[in-house]
Design a protein around this motif. Structure first.
Motif, mmCIF file in Angstrom:
data_model
loop_
_atom_site.group_PDB
_atom_site.id
_atom_site.type_symbol
_atom_site.label_atom_id
_atom_site.label_comp_id
_atom_site.label_asym_id
_atom_site.label_seq_id
_atom_site.Cartn_x
_atom_site.Cartn_y
_atom_site.Cartn_z
ATOM 1 N N ARG A 107 4.775 4.193 10.658
ATOM 2 C CA ARG A 107 4.757 3.155 11.547
ATOM 3 C C ARG A 107 4.695 1.863 10.574
ATOM 4 N N ALA A 108 3.995 2.066 9.303
ATOM 5 C CA ALA A 108 3.815 0.918 8.553
ATOM 6 C C ALA A 108 5.006 0.562 7.733
ATOM 7 N N SER A 109 5.640 1.666 7.214
ATOM 8 C CA SER A 109 7.206 1.516 6.679
ATOM 9 C C SER A 109 7.948 0.783 7.697
ATOM 10 N N ALA A 110 7.843 1.165 8.850
ATOM 11 C CA ALA A 110 8.728 0.565 9.819
ATOM 12 C C ALA A 110 8.459 -1.155 10.097
ATOM 13 N N GLN A 111 7.040 -1.235 9.934
ATOM 14 C CA GLN A 111 6.641 -2.468 9.951
ATOM 15 C C GLN A 111 7.005 -3.600 8.817
ATOM 16 N N LEU A 112 7.033 -2.795 7.871
ATOM 17 C CA LEU A 112 7.310 -3.621 6.329
ATOM 18 C C LEU A 112 8.905 -3.953 6.439
ATOM 19 N N VAL A 113 9.782 -2.909 6.908
ATOM 20 C CA VAL A 113 10.876 -3.488 7.262
ATOM 21 C C VAL A 113 11.309 -4.411 8.124
ATOM 22 N N ALA A 114 10.611 -4.355 9.260
ATOM 23 C CA ALA A 114 11.091 -5.160 10.328
ATOM 24 C C ALA A 114 10.358 -6.609 10.171
ATOM 25 N N GLU A 115 9.307 -6.553 9.593
ATOM 26 C CA GLU A 115 8.523 -7.883 9.412
ATOM 27 C C GLU A 115 8.999 -8.649 8.107
ATOM 28 N N LEU A 116 9.503 -7.980 7.247
ATOM 29 C CA LEU A 116 9.802 -8.762 5.970
ATOM 30 C C LEU A 116 11.396 -8.534 5.605
ATOM 31 N N PHE A 117 11.688 -7.130 5.399
ATOM 32 C CA PHE A 117 13.113 -7.207 4.772
ATOM 33 C C PHE A 117 14.252 -7.715 6.000
ATOM 34 N N ASP B 296 3.323 10.930 18.509
ATOM 35 C CA ASP B 296 3.295 9.488 18.186
ATOM 36 C C ASP B 296 3.947 9.399 16.930
ATOM 37 N N TRP B 297 4.161 7.925 16.530
ATOM 38 C CA TRP B 297 4.493 7.613 15.174
ATOM 39 C C TRP B 297 3.283 8.111 14.216
ATOM 40 N N LEU B 298 3.668 8.751 13.127
ATOM 41 C CA LEU B 298 2.617 8.880 11.956
ATOM 42 C C LEU B 298 2.152 7.451 11.628
ATOM 43 N N ASN B 299 0.828 7.506 11.880
ATOM 44 C CA ASN B 299 0.008 6.051 11.515
ATOM 45 C C ASN B 299 -0.561 6.324 9.950
ATOM 46 N N GLY B 300 -0.868 7.320 9.583
ATOM 47 C CA GLY B 300 -1.469 7.469 8.214
ATOM 48 C C GLY B 300 -0.245 7.679 7.142
ATOM 49 N N GLU B 301 -0.876 7.777 5.983
ATOM 50 C CA GLU B 301 -0.043 8.169 4.896
ATOM 51 C C GLU B 301 -0.163 9.810 4.873
ATOM 52 N N GLN B 302 1.059 10.455 5.016
ATOM 53 C CA GLN B 302 0.848 11.749 5.012
ATOM 54 C C GLN B 302 1.077 12.373 3.597
ATOM 55 N N GLU C 226 0.935 -1.256 0.089
ATOM 56 C CA GLU C 226 0.092 0.103 0.087
ATOM 57 C C GLU C 226 0.925 1.276 -0.067
ATOM 58 N N MET C 227 0.538 2.251 -0.369
ATOM 59 C CA MET C 227 1.181 3.843 -0.337
ATOM 60 C C MET C 227 1.839 3.603 1.004
ATOM 61 N N ILE C 228 1.084 3.387 2.159
ATOM 62 C CA ILE C 228 1.398 3.846 3.440
ATOM 63 C C ILE C 228 2.742 2.994 3.678
ATOM 64 N N HIS C 229 2.899 2.194 3.012
ATOM 65 C CA HIS C 229 4.122 1.230 3.351
ATOM 66 C C HIS C 229 5.431 2.293 2.964
ATOM 67 N N ARG D 27 11.636 11.441 5.182
ATOM 68 C CA ARG D 27 10.166 10.950 5.067
ATOM 69 C C ARG D 27 9.584 10.843 6.639
ATOM 70 N N GLY D 28 8.400 11.083 6.977
ATOM 71 C CA GLY D 28 7.952 10.967 8.367
ATOM 72 C C GLY D 28 8.449 12.216 9.255
ATOM 73 N N GLY D 29 9.391 13.091 8.694
ATOM 74 C CA GLY D 29 9.637 13.975 9.375
ATOM 75 C C GLY D 29 10.405 13.868 10.668
ATOM 76 N N LEU D 30 10.406 15.221 11.527
ATOM 77 C CA LEU D 30 11.027 15.143 12.722
ATOM 78 C C LEU D 30 10.291 14.329 13.606
ATOM 79 N N GLY D 31 8.931 14.136 13.580
ATOM 80 C CA GLY D 31 8.295 13.185 14.881
ATOM 81 C C GLY D 31 8.476 11.721 14.594
ATOM 82 N N ASN D 32 8.699 11.467 13.288
ATOM 83 C CA ASN D 32 8.683 9.659 13.123
ATOM 84 C C ASN D 32 10.140 9.582 13.437
ATOM 85 N N THR D 33 11.007 10.533 13.137
ATOM 86 C CA THR D 33 12.958 10.212 13.397
ATOM 87 C C THR D 33 12.692 10.044 14.793
ATOM 88 N N LEU D 34 12.309 10.966 15.588
ATOM 89 C CA LEU D 34 12.627 11.082 17.017
ATOM 90 C C LEU D 34 11.813 9.808 17.564
#
Lengths: 341, 341
Positions: free
Chosen positions: A20-30, B330-336, A12-15, B227-234
């Motif tokens: 969090r979805a990107s991090a999940q793809l990396v962690a659970e797959l790659f 929090d972690w970014l959950n959606g696709e920004q 999905e685009m969110i990956h 990607r994900g900006g300051l919030g996700n990176t922290l």
């Protein structure tokens, strides 16, 4: 957040969001498949020590279609292809990086299969994938998955292989039969069924290379005849070294099934891609020894001396045919096989 | 064979064939623009010496849309992005590799513009592009051009920066205003016009990093909030180090135009991508010195201390808002923002 659905889920685009979805793809797959101390650090780069010596770097983008084929898939190919580019400098490949461009909607099950195959190829070759990146593009803006791999390695002391080192009198060797990869892909794509008897030759050649350069450090150059096949690669080398080449068609190994498929398809095996073969050029006095070393290695059992480097200011590659005539082996001018690697 | 028509020509499938047209594209476009001793060798890999020290390798695939934007394009971005990933280890970036996936029909004039921009960015950064690869996919199977760059560099003796090194009491710094890149791209894409006042911050940060690690080798870690900006990176760093973070919103630099655009677009600047900013975490006793070093560098003039690392088994990132409240970052959950880099 529930676990990735690797059976029925899709990319999905969110990956690609970096969230969090990107991090999940990396962690659970790659990271799971490639698992090693560098990826486990979770940084945006890998740090490692290299043995002393000149460093070699090579990169290859892979867009092969179809993604899966007899003898491999885009994942194993991406590992083998870049390992081979590094190895052709006479180097020992040490580490790989991998960048993925995924298309929205691509089945996660296929992605997992590709990633597992990459991991297995890297493990078998002893060259870990230590860093990577993943991007996602919208449906219709990509084609499933593209993989760019980059390798670094180190050249043993005293070697300086390069495409500009061929000298008149040198012998030209190939490590085995040509055309297997390209014919397999084309047959599969066209639904011809030849691939049942053939299969891609995709393999990592650094073991063979190590044996060759250890025994005959006088080797002038090595190159793998991928896109464009033996014909183009020899033309590249002839140009780089400002020499000509004279081949003997009878000595060039081509499997019967490949020859038959090429005849049917109207292809010349000289221009068909390989993914597990190499060309070596070495001084005449070392050619027999080099051939013996290649024959003794599982990846060089069908190696052959196929020609001689000659003086030629026009840098022509020519070939004595099986019928005794002499023909030009020119650069490939047209598109033979798109997206073969 | 006539020369490439860089004014009216387009990318054709034959440019990916590995034959003469491929060689021409490389010679007349890539090798010309990137010109250096390694590419001139014409091999499938580059060979070079690295200074002594641990080696760093990073790779990034770039799929940004649109390809051209105020402040840069996919070419300069691909150079800056990977240089920054290498630099964030405290390393000096030394060499780059570039893999291109081109779509059939893409104007050669646009490709030339991108390649010139990459060449200029690499030259300005002093990091040559020493090897590369080009593939072509059919119309509708790609999106103009994707570029994967890989960099290698070397870490100065004694440094060991990593995302798992943050400790309670450490200070968190950012090198300048956040959100510029992401807001520029989104505004451009949506035709909103904000980009006239903003522009991407895309730039190579290795000069700033060199000054920082030389003055304060005690820095725990550096990371660029892309990607994900300051919030996700922290959040990533908090997880890696198993700590919490407490930010102070009033100290986080955000340009007025970016703040206004974010309000209009319903975006939180904390999650908007940057391409020329870094986060540094360092022991409290070195924070003021580090800030002074950053302020003295043109790329760190607006640097600020924005928070403190705290003990927190849940690894939460929290922020005191300008109104005195405390909120979770929090972690970014959606696709920004898809395809922001």
């Amino acid at each position: 957040m529930s676990r990735l659905d690797l059976k029925r889920g899709t990319v999905e685009m969110i990956h690609g969001s970096g969230g969090r979805a990107s991090a999940q793809l990396v962690a659970e797959l790659f990271a799971r498949a490639f698992r090693n101390e560098w990826l486990d650090q979770g940084n945006d780069q890998a740090q490692f020590d290299l043995p002393p010596g000149r460093v070699v770097m090579a990169t290859d983008s892979h867009v092969i279609s179809p993604l899966f084929f007899p003898g491999g898939d885009i994942g194993s190919l991406a590992v083998h292809g870049t390992i081979n580019d590094v190895a052709m400098a006479g180097a020992r490949p040490c580490y790989l990086a991998a960048g993925f461009v995924l298309e929205e909607g691509f089945p996660l099950a296929d992605l997992a299969r590709i990633v597992e195959s990459m991991a297995a190829a890297a493990r078998e070759a002893g060259v870990p994938i230590v860093t990577g990146d993943t991007k996602v593009v919208e449906r219709g803006k990509g084609d499933g998955v593209f993989i760019t791999t980059t390798g670094v390695g180190v050249v043993p002391e005293g070697l300086r292989l390069s495409g500009d080192q061929a000298r008149p009198g040198d012998r030209i060797l190939v490590s085995g039969s040509i055309g297997d990869h390209g014919v397999t892909i084309l047959s599969l794509r066209e639904g011809l069924g030849f691939e049942a008897d053939i299969g891609s030759d995709s393999q990592a050649l650094h073991g063979l290379v190590a044996a060759m350069v250890e025994a005959v450090p006088q080797i002038r150059c090595l190159r793998d005849p991928t896109r464009g096949g033996l014909g183009n690669t020899l033309n590249e080398l002839a140009q780089q070294s400002r020499v000509g080449m004279q081949l003997d068609e009878r000595t060039i190994p081509v499997r019967e099934a490949v020859r038959a498929a090429c005849e049917f398809l109207g292809l010349d095996p000289l221009y068909v891609a390989n993914e597990g073969k190499l060309i070596a050029i070495c001084p005449a006095e070392h050619a027999e020894q080099l051939l013996a070393v290649m024959h003794a290695h599982p990846q060089g059992r069908e190696a052959a001396i196929v020609g001689t480097v000659v003086e030629d200011p026009q840098c022509f590659v020519q070939m004595q045919t099986q019928f005794g005539g002499n023909r030009m082996v020119d650069w490939l001018n047209g598109e033979q096989l798109p997206r073969i690697c």
